[in-house]
Motif scaffolding. Sequence first.
Motif, PDB file in Angstrom:
ATOM      1  N   TRP A   1       0.840  -1.190   0.000  1.00  0.00           N
ATOM      2  CA  TRP A   1       0.000   0.000   0.000  1.00  0.00           C
ATOM      3  C   TRP A   1       0.876   1.241   0.000  1.00  0.00           C
ATOM      4  CZ3 TRP A   1      -5.332  -0.747   0.255  1.00  0.00           C
ATOM      5  CH2 TRP A   1      -5.743  -2.054   0.542  1.00  0.00           C
ATOM      6  N   VAL A   2       0.367   2.324  -0.588  1.00  0.00           N
ATOM      7  CA  VAL A   2       0.992   3.640  -0.464  1.00  0.00           C
ATOM      8  C   VAL A   2       0.003   4.521   0.272  1.00  0.00           C
ATOM      9  CG1 VAL A   2       1.938   5.629  -1.679  1.00  0.00           C
ATOM     10  CG2 VAL A   2       2.273   3.344  -2.589  1.00  0.00           C
ATOM     11  N   TRP A   3       0.503   5.300   1.211  1.00  0.00           N
ATOM     12  CA  TRP A   3      -0.349   6.109   2.079  1.00  0.00           C
ATOM     13  C   TRP A   3       0.129   7.560   2.104  1.00  0.00           C
ATOM     14  CZ3 TRP A   3      -4.283   3.507   4.618  1.00  0.00           C
ATOM     15  CH2 TRP A   3      -4.167   2.110   4.673  1.00  0.00           C
ATOM     16  N   LEU A   4      -0.816   8.464   2.166  1.00  0.00           N
ATOM     17  CA  LEU A   4      -0.547   9.832   2.573  1.00  0.00           C
ATOM     18  C   LEU A   4      -1.021   9.911   4.011  1.00  0.00           C
ATOM     19  CD1 LEU A   4       0.272  12.779   1.913  1.00  0.00           C
ATOM     20  CD2 LEU A   4      -2.139  13.161   1.250  1.00  0.00           C
ATOM     21  N   THR A   5      -0.098  10.226   4.919  1.00  0.00           N
ATOM     22  CA  THR A   5      -0.455  10.346   6.331  1.00  0.00           C
ATOM     23  C   THR A   5      -0.300  11.807   6.758  1.00  0.00           C
ATOM     24  OG1 THR A   5       1.790   9.855   7.110  1.00  0.00           O
ATOM     25  CG2 THR A   5       0.273   7.982   6.828  1.00  0.00           C
ATOM     26  N   TYR A   6      -0.945  12.132   7.871  1.00  0.00           N
ATOM     27  CA  TYR A   6      -0.905  13.505   8.384  1.00  0.00           C
ATOM     28  C   TYR A   6      -0.799  13.455   9.904  1.00  0.00           C
ATOM     29  CZ  TYR A   6      -2.193  18.435   8.947  1.00  0.00           C
ATOM     30  OH  TYR A   6      -2.199  19.777   9.253  1.00  0.00           O
ATOM     31  N   ASP A   7       0.343  13.854  10.398  1.00  0.00           N
ATOM     32  CA  ASP A   7       0.579  13.858  11.839  1.00  0.00           C
ATOM     33  C   ASP A   7       1.374  15.094  12.218  1.00  0.00           C
ATOM     34  OD1 ASP A   7      -0.387  11.116  12.805  1.00  0.00           O
ATOM     35  OD2 ASP A   7       0.902  10.566  11.108  1.00  0.00           O
ATOM     36  N   ASN A   8       0.990  15.706  13.325  1.00  0.00           N
ATOM     37  CA  ASN A   8       1.690  16.895  13.823  1.00  0.00           C
ATOM     38  C   ASN A   8       1.831  17.964  12.738  1.00  0.00           C
ATOM     39  OD1 ASN A   8       2.145  15.664  16.395  1.00  0.00           O
ATOM     40  ND2 ASN A   8       3.793  14.475  15.461  1.00  0.00           N
ATOM     41  N   ASP A   9       0.732  18.198  12.023  1.00  0.00           N
ATOM     42  CA  ASP A   9       0.672  19.215  10.963  1.00  0.00           C
ATOM     43  C   ASP A   9       1.663  18.951   9.832  1.00  0.00           C
ATOM     44  OD1 ASP A   9      -1.354  20.626  12.297  1.00  0.00           O
ATOM     45  OD2 ASP A   9       0.134  21.683  13.511  1.00  0.00           O
ATOM     46  N   LYS A  10       1.999  17.691   9.618  1.00  0.00           N
ATOM     47  CA  LYS A  10       2.951  17.346   8.564  1.00  0.00           C
ATOM     48  C   LYS A  10       2.428  16.167   7.746  1.00  0.00           C
ATOM     49  CE  LYS A  10       7.664  15.763   7.821  1.00  0.00           C
ATOM     50  NZ  LYS A  10       8.838  15.147   8.418  1.00  0.00           N
ATOM     51  N   PHE A  11       2.512  16.319   6.421  1.00  0.00           N
ATOM     52  CA  PHE A  11       2.153  15.238   5.516  1.00  0.00           C
ATOM     53  C   PHE A  11       3.376  14.379   5.231  1.00  0.00           C
ATOM     54  CE2 PHE A  11      -1.091  18.395   4.421  1.00  0.00           C
ATOM     55  CZ  PHE A  11      -2.232  17.606   4.411  1.00  0.00           C
ATOM     56  N   GLU A  12       3.119  13.079   5.045  1.00  0.00           N
ATOM     57  CA  GLU A  12       4.190  12.167   4.679  1.00  0.00           C
ATOM     58  C   GLU A  12       3.617  11.098   3.749  1.00  0.00           C
ATOM     59  OE1 GLU A  12       7.610   9.453   6.911  1.00  0.00           O
ATOM     60  OE2 GLU A  12       5.810  10.036   8.016  1.00  0.00           O
ATOM     61  N   ILE A  13       4.347  10.741   2.726  1.00  0.00           N
ATOM     62  CA  ILE A  13       3.954   9.653   1.836  1.00  0.00           C
ATOM     63  C   ILE A  13       4.814   8.455   2.190  1.00  0.00           C
ATOM     64  CG2 ILE A  13       3.790   8.847  -0.543  1.00  0.00           C
ATOM     65  CD1 ILE A  13       3.480  11.821  -1.366  1.00  0.00           C
ATOM     66  N   ILE A  14       4.154   7.366   2.575  1.00  0.00           N
ATOM     67  CA  ILE A  14       4.859   6.167   3.013  1.00  0.00           C
ATOM     68  C   ILE A  14       4.267   4.943   2.313  1.00  0.00           C
ATOM     69  CG2 ILE A  14       5.418   7.132   5.281  1.00  0.00           C
ATOM     70  CD1 ILE A  14       3.154   5.326   6.429  1.00  0.00           C
ATOM     71  N   SER A  15       4.993   3.850   2.360  1.00  0.00           N
ATOM     72  CA  SER A  15       4.451   2.581   1.872  1.00  0.00           C
ATOM     73  C   SER A  15       4.456   1.581   3.021  1.00  0.00           C
ATOM     74  CB  SER A  15       5.270   2.049   0.702  1.00  0.00           C
ATOM     75  OG  SER A  15       6.586   1.752   1.100  1.00  0.00           O
ATOM     76  N   THR A  16       3.540   0.631   2.933  1.00  0.00           N
ATOM     77  CA  THR A  16       3.518  -0.486   3.868  1.00  0.00           C
ATOM     78  C   THR A  16       3.456  -1.768   3.050  1.00  0.00           C
ATOM     79  OG1 THR A  16       1.093  -0.406   4.086  1.00  0.00           O
ATOM     80  CG2 THR A  16       2.392   0.799   5.731  1.00  0.00           C
ATOM     81  N   LYS A  17       4.045  -2.814   3.598  1.00  0.00           N
ATOM     82  CA  LYS A  17       4.067  -4.099   2.898  1.00  0.00           C
ATOM     83  C   LYS A  17       2.884  -4.955   3.319  1.00  0.00           C
ATOM     84  CE  LYS A  17       9.062  -4.252   2.430  1.00  0.00           C
ATOM     85  NZ  LYS A  17      10.305  -4.964   2.716  1.00  0.00           N
ATOM     86  N   ASN A  18       2.450  -5.760   2.388  1.00  0.00           N
ATOM     87  CA  ASN A  18       1.411  -6.750   2.638  1.00  0.00           C
ATOM     88  C   ASN A  18       0.192  -6.126   3.309  1.00  0.00           C
ATOM     89  OD1 ASN A  18       2.992  -8.813   1.442  1.00  0.00           O
ATOM     90  ND2 ASN A  18       4.205  -8.909   3.306  1.00  0.00           N
ATOM     91  N   ALA A  19      -0.134  -6.533   4.537  1.00  0.00           N
ATOM     92  CA  ALA A  19      -1.334  -6.021   5.203  1.00  0.00           C
ATOM     93  C   ALA A  19      -1.058  -4.872   6.152  1.00  0.00           C
ATOM     94  CB  ALA A  19      -2.007  -7.156   5.979  1.00  0.00           C
ATOM     95  N   ASP A  20       0.180  -4.481   6.312  1.00  0.00           N
ATOM     96  CA  ASP A  20       0.507  -3.462   7.306  1.00  0.00           C
ATOM     97  C   ASP A  20      -0.259  -2.166   7.028  1.00  0.00           C
ATOM     98  OD1 ASP A  20       1.655  -2.458   9.579  1.00  0.00           O
ATOM     99  OD2 ASP A  20       3.648  -2.183   8.710  1.00  0.00           O
ATOM    100  N   THR A  21      -0.494  -1.414   8.079  1.00  0.00           N
ATOM    101  CA  THR A  21      -1.328  -0.222   7.990  1.00  0.00           C
ATOM    102  C   THR A  21      -0.809   0.854   8.946  1.00  0.00           C
ATOM    103  OG1 THR A  21      -3.631   0.552   8.153  1.00  0.00           O
ATOM    104  CG2 THR A  21      -2.956  -1.140   9.719  1.00  0.00           C
ATOM    105  N   PRO A  22      -0.896   2.111   8.574  1.00  0.00           N
ATOM    106  CA  PRO A  22      -0.370   3.176   9.442  1.00  0.00           C
ATOM    107  C   PRO A  22      -0.985   3.219  10.834  1.00  0.00           C
ATOM    108  CG  PRO A  22      -0.812   4.041   7.258  1.00  0.00           C
ATOM    109  CD  PRO A  22      -1.371   2.647   7.291  1.00  0.00           C
ATOM    110  N   ILE A  23      -2.261   2.854  10.956  1.00  0.00           N
ATOM    111  CA  ILE A  23      -2.886   2.973  12.277  1.00  0.00           C
ATOM    112  C   ILE A  23      -2.273   2.012  13.289  1.00  0.00           C
ATOM    113  CG2 ILE A  23      -5.042   3.892  11.353  1.00  0.00           C
ATOM    114  CD1 ILE A  23      -6.326   1.145  12.004  1.00  0.00           C
ATOM    115  N   ALA A  24      -1.615   0.961  12.801  1.00  0.00           N
ATOM    116  CA  ALA A  24      -0.948   0.036  13.709  1.00  0.00           C
ATOM    117  C   ALA A  24       0.287   0.667  14.342  1.00  0.00           C
ATOM    118  CB  ALA A  24      -0.548  -1.234  12.961  1.00  0.00           C
ATOM    119  N   HIS A  25       0.735   1.781  13.764  1.00  0.00           N
ATOM    120  CA  HIS A  25       1.956   2.442  14.218  1.00  0.00           C
ATOM    121  C   HIS A  25       1.702   3.873  14.675  1.00  0.00           C
ATOM    122  CE1 HIS A  25       3.808  -1.069  12.439  1.00  0.00           C
ATOM    123  NE2 HIS A  25       3.119  -0.815  11.343  1.00  0.00           N
ATOM    124  N   GLY A  26       0.436   4.164  14.978  1.00  0.00           N
ATOM    125  CA  GLY A  26       0.081   5.472  15.508  1.00  0.00           C
ATOM    126  C   GLY A  26       0.060   6.594  14.491  1.00  0.00           C
TER     127      GLY A  26
END
Length: 195
Positions: free
Chosen positions: A124-149
């Motif tokens: 997966w490719v994700w656009l995340t938003y934390d502490n007023d900052k955007f970041e584009i990240i990837s996760t493998k297989n089933a991993d998901t950003p919410i599992a990492h806060g």
Amino acid sequence: MFNLNDFPLPFRETDLVPIMSVETVRLHHDKHLGAYIANLNKLIADTKYADMDLREIIVNSVNDSNAQKIFNNAAQVFNHEFFFNCLGRGNTAIPDIIADAFGGMAEFKEKFKSVANDVFGSGWVWLTYDNDKFEIISTKNADTPIAHGKKPVLTLDLWEHAYYIDYQNRRADFIDAFLESLIDWKFVIDNLNMD
């Protein structure tokens, strides 16, 4: 327990044609998401996870070595529901807040494409938003950003079942089509305002 009816498509099956076919939408939603839901229900029956909501299952199972299958299926249910909610055809202008964060619309798209094209295999490719900052990240297989806060605001599914019927091995074309024509930016902006 979870049910496919709890995760309805936020659009009609025909709304994404010709960018994404009805066949792809049905296979992806009804069969793939449906299978993750059915598997999750079997795995959590009579466990401590049975009475948790989806996010709780993900957060509590990510580091539980005895619950890897539970995590994988719960995360895939979350990821897929989130992905389907990211899709739409009438609201394709990138919001200024996101374009500005990357130096412009073209720069955002190039960064997103670069991260997406670097994903090897399924993920997966994700656009995340934390502490007023955007970041584009990837996760493998089933991993998901919410599992990492991390707070997801946009995702693209890069598992083959998301694009193979319509794009065969041309994953880069699918990525381009997603960025140009398939994102519901209203959903993305709504995510920025959610806790």
